[in-house]
Design a protein around this motif. Sequence first.
Motif, PDB file in Angstrom:
ATOM      1  N   HIS A   1       0.836  -1.204   0.000  1.00 41.36           N
ATOM      2  CA  HIS A   1       0.000   0.000   0.000  1.00 41.36           C
ATOM      3  C   HIS A   1       0.870   1.253   0.000  1.00 41.36           C
ATOM      4  O   HIS A   1       0.593   2.205  -0.743  1.00 41.36           O
ATOM      5  CB  HIS A   1      -0.906   0.026   1.234  1.00 41.36           C
ATOM      6  N   GLU A   2       1.909   1.251   0.842  1.00 37.41           N
ATOM      7  CA  GLU A   2       2.801   2.407   0.899  1.00 37.41           C
ATOM      8  C   GLU A   2       3.430   2.664  -0.473  1.00 37.41           C
ATOM      9  O   GLU A   2       3.498   3.807  -0.936  1.00 37.41           O
ATOM     10  CB  GLU A   2       3.899   2.199   1.941  1.00 37.41           C
ATOM     11  N   LYS A   3       3.864   1.607  -1.121  1.00 38.12           N
ATOM     12  CA  LYS A   3       4.465   1.745  -2.452  1.00 38.12           C
ATOM     13  C   LYS A   3       3.454   2.309  -3.443  1.00 38.12           C
ATOM     14  O   LYS A   3       3.791   3.178  -4.253  1.00 38.12           O
ATOM     15  CB  LYS A   3       4.977   0.380  -2.929  1.00 38.12           C
ATOM     16  N   ALA A   4       2.210   1.858  -3.365  1.00 39.51           N
ATOM     17  CA  ALA A   4       1.175   2.349  -4.280  1.00 39.51           C
ATOM     18  C   ALA A   4       0.938   3.847  -4.072  1.00 39.51           C
ATOM     19  O   ALA A   4       0.839   4.606  -5.049  1.00 39.51           O
ATOM     20  CB  ALA A   4      -0.124   1.574  -4.078  1.00 39.51           C
ATOM     21  N   PHE A   5       0.879   4.284  -2.810  1.00 37.99           N
ATOM     22  CA  PHE A   5       0.689   5.709  -2.542  1.00 37.99           C
ATOM     23  C   PHE A   5       1.893   6.521  -3.017  1.00 37.99           C
ATOM     24  O   PHE A   5       1.740   7.622  -3.553  1.00 37.99           O
ATOM     25  CB  PHE A   5       0.416   5.948  -1.055  1.00 37.99           C
ATOM     26  N   ALA A   6       3.092   6.000  -2.836  1.00 38.11           N
ATOM     27  CA  ALA A   6       4.301   6.694  -3.296  1.00 38.11           C
ATOM     28  C   ALA A   6       4.292   6.831  -4.817  1.00 38.11           C
ATOM     29  O   ALA A   6       4.668   7.876  -5.353  1.00 38.11           O
ATOM     30  CB  ALA A   6       5.547   5.951  -2.823  1.00 38.11           C
ATOM     31  N   GLU A   7       3.857   5.780  -5.497  1.00 37.79           N
ATOM     32  CA  GLU A   7       3.776   5.845  -6.960  1.00 37.79           C
ATOM     33  C   GLU A   7       2.734   6.871  -7.404  1.00 37.79           C
ATOM     34  O   GLU A   7       2.941   7.598  -8.378  1.00 37.79           O
ATOM     35  CB  GLU A   7       3.460   4.466  -7.527  1.00 37.79           C
ATOM     36  N   MET A   8       1.617   6.935  -6.686  1.00 34.85           N
ATOM     37  CA  MET A   8       0.596   7.940  -7.004  1.00 34.85           C
ATOM     38  C   MET A   8       1.163   9.346  -6.848  1.00 34.85           C
ATOM     39  O   MET A   8       0.937  10.214  -7.697  1.00 34.85           O
ATOM     40  CB  MET A   8      -0.612   7.792  -6.070  1.00 34.85           C
ATOM     41  N   ARG A   9       1.913   9.571  -5.766  1.00 33.99           N
ATOM     42  CA  ARG A   9       2.520  10.884  -5.546  1.00 33.99           C
ATOM     43  C   ARG A   9       3.518  11.225  -6.639  1.00 33.99           C
ATOM     44  O   ARG A   9       3.586  12.357  -7.110  1.00 33.99           O
ATOM     45  CB  ARG A   9       3.221  10.919  -4.185  1.00 33.99           C
ATOM     46  N   SER A  10       4.278  10.236  -7.057  1.00 34.66           N
ATOM     47  CA  SER A  10       5.263  10.449  -8.111  1.00 34.66           C
ATOM     48  C   SER A  10       4.574  10.814  -9.430  1.00 34.66           C
ATOM     49  O   SER A  10       4.991  11.747 -10.118  1.00 34.66           O
ATOM     50  CB  SER A  10       6.122   9.198  -8.285  1.00 34.66           C
ATOM     51  N   ARG A  11       3.531  10.075  -9.762  1.00 31.10           N
ATOM     52  CA  ARG A  11       2.784  10.371 -11.000  1.00 31.10           C
ATOM     53  C   ARG A  11       2.159  11.757 -10.928  1.00 31.10           C
ATOM     54  O   ARG A  11       2.157  12.499 -11.905  1.00 31.10           O
ATOM     55  CB  ARG A  11       1.717   9.316 -11.254  1.00 31.10           C
ATOM     56  N   LEU A  12       1.622  12.116  -9.766  1.00 31.33           N
ATOM     57  CA  LEU A  12       1.016  13.426  -9.587  1.00 31.33           C
ATOM     58  C   LEU A  12       2.059  14.517  -9.804  1.00 31.33           C
ATOM     59  O   LEU A  12       1.813  15.500 -10.506  1.00 31.33           O
ATOM     60  CB  LEU A  12       0.414  13.551  -8.187  1.00 31.33           C
ATOM     61  N   SER A  13       3.226  14.329  -9.224  1.00 34.84           N
ATOM     62  CA  SER A  13       4.299  15.305  -9.351  1.00 34.84           C
ATOM     63  C   SER A  13       4.715  15.479 -10.817  1.00 34.84           C
ATOM     64  O   SER A  13       4.862  16.597 -11.302  1.00 34.84           O
ATOM     65  CB  SER A  13       5.501  14.872  -8.514  1.00 34.84           C
ATOM     66  N   ARG A  14       4.882  14.359 -11.514  1.00 33.90           N
ATOM     67  CA  ARG A  14       5.262  14.434 -12.934  1.00 33.90           C
ATOM     68  C   ARG A  14       4.169  15.107 -13.752  1.00 33.90           C
ATOM     69  O   ARG A  14       4.447  15.899 -14.640  1.00 33.90           O
ATOM     70  CB  ARG A  14       5.562  13.040 -13.482  1.00 33.90           C
ATOM     71  N   SER A  15       2.915  14.815 -13.430  1.00 39.32           N
ATOM     72  CA  SER A  15       1.788  15.414 -14.137  1.00 39.32           C
ATOM     73  C   SER A  15       1.743  16.918 -13.916  1.00 39.32           C
ATOM     74  O   SER A  15       1.513  17.690 -14.852  1.00 39.32           O
ATOM     75  CB  SER A  15       0.477  14.775 -13.658  1.00 39.32           C
TER      76      SER A  15
END
Length: 72
Positions: A49-63
């Motif tokens: 779950h932590e990894k999934a949230f981190a990936e979401m944050r990363s995608r958000l940042s790139r977006s």
Amino acid sequence: MEETLTTDYVLQLAEQIERNGQQYYFAAAQIFPGGRGVFLNLAQVEMEHEKAFAEMRSRLSRSEEHTSELQS
């Protein structure tokens, strides 16, 4: 006083909650050897779950970076 929560901040909180869960389950695995396997499995789920949230944050940042570049 009103505070505005950003998506990034909420995702950071979610990551911390998952880390807290991991710590809890690792501790429980030490205290209750009979449930060790279950607790370690739950800790692994929290890691995912932590990894999934981190990936979401990363995608958000790139977006947001991409959107900012388009607006320039």
